[in-house]
Design a protein around this motif. Structure first.
Motif, PDB file in Angstrom:
ATOM      1  N   PRO A 161       2.758   1.005  -2.362  1.00 62.65           N
ATOM      2  CA  PRO A 161       1.789   0.882  -3.165  1.00 62.65           C
ATOM      3  C   PRO A 161       1.701   1.629  -4.492  1.00 62.65           C
ATOM      4  O   PRO A 161       2.098   2.755  -4.305  1.00 62.65           O
ATOM      5  N   THR A 179      -6.650   2.871  -0.938  1.00 62.70           N
ATOM      6  CA  THR A 179      -5.438   2.219  -1.111  1.00 62.70           C
ATOM      7  C   THR A 179      -4.411   2.869  -0.004  1.00 62.70           C
ATOM      8  O   THR A 179      -3.620   2.447   0.611  1.00 62.70           O
ATOM      9  N   HIS A 183      -3.045   1.435   3.320  1.00 65.20           N
ATOM     10  CA  HIS A 183      -1.424   1.134   3.547  1.00 65.20           C
ATOM     11  C   HIS A 183      -1.113   2.047   4.833  1.00 65.20           C
ATOM     12  O   HIS A 183      -0.246   1.810   5.371  1.00 65.20           O
TER      13      HIS A 183
END
Length: 192
Positions: A161, A179, A183
């Motif tokens: 990402p 995030t 991940h």
């Protein structure tokens, strides 16, 4: 790979690293999201460091992290995120191995004005199979490149990402951490 806090049975602390080159905003990110006053190991930049520290793009920077920054976010009574900001200059990288021990993953902060400074951090985490994301700190709201362009420029592995952020903004910093955790969880279904 979570740290178990020894004072409280059943308390789990998840260790995350905030990494990247010199002056990308690691200390600022830890500061903006931490619920406690962060531990900082900042020292003044001196004339002696001028030949060593490239201040291009960060001419107003007056301090630098020499060991680590530390912050905490409590998610539940028995669960917290421990955030460790790494030093950015090469001469302090010997600290990274200690900081990386037991970490779940890392957010590599990047500055598109000095994108090449991100390569050592990306290489570090890739070579150790530590899940990482790239968060591009958009200073003063300037977003000149897309996440796709940055991923290509950094030659990131597929699925890594890349997001744009402003580390001074708490909500934006929280998005970086969310995030990263998502991940990490997507890499190892056993941790979910």
């Amino acid at each position: 790979m979570a740290y178990e806090h020894s004072d409280h049975a059943g308390f789990t602390a998840l260790k995350l690293l905030i990494a990247g080159g010199f002056g990308v905003g690691k200390t600022t990110l830890v500061e903006s999201v931490s619920e406690i006053r962060p531990l900082r190991t900042e020292e003044q930049l001196t004339e002696a460091s001028r030949p060593v520290d490239d201040l291009h793009g960060v001419a107003t920077k007056t301090t630098t992290t020499v060991a680590m920054d530390f912050g905490r976010i409590t998610l539940r009574d028995d669960l917290a995120l421990y955030l460790f900001g790494t030093p950015g200059q090469d001469r302090f990288w010997f600290v990274w191995d200690e900081l990386a021990t037991g970490c779940l993953g890392a957010a590599v902060l990047a500055d598109t004005r000095r994108l090449a400074d991100s390569f050592p951090a990306v290489d570090y985490f890739e070579s150790r199979n530590i899940p990482f994301i790239v968060a591009v700190n958009c200073f003063d709201g300037v977003r000149t490149h897309t996440p796709e362009t940055i991923a290509s420029a950094l030659d990131l592995p597929a699925g890594t990402p890349v997001l744009l952020c402003d580390v001074r903004d708490r909500e934006s910093g929280k998005d970086v951490l969310i995030t990263l955790v998502e991940h990490v969880l997507s890499q190892d279904p056993a941790t979910a």
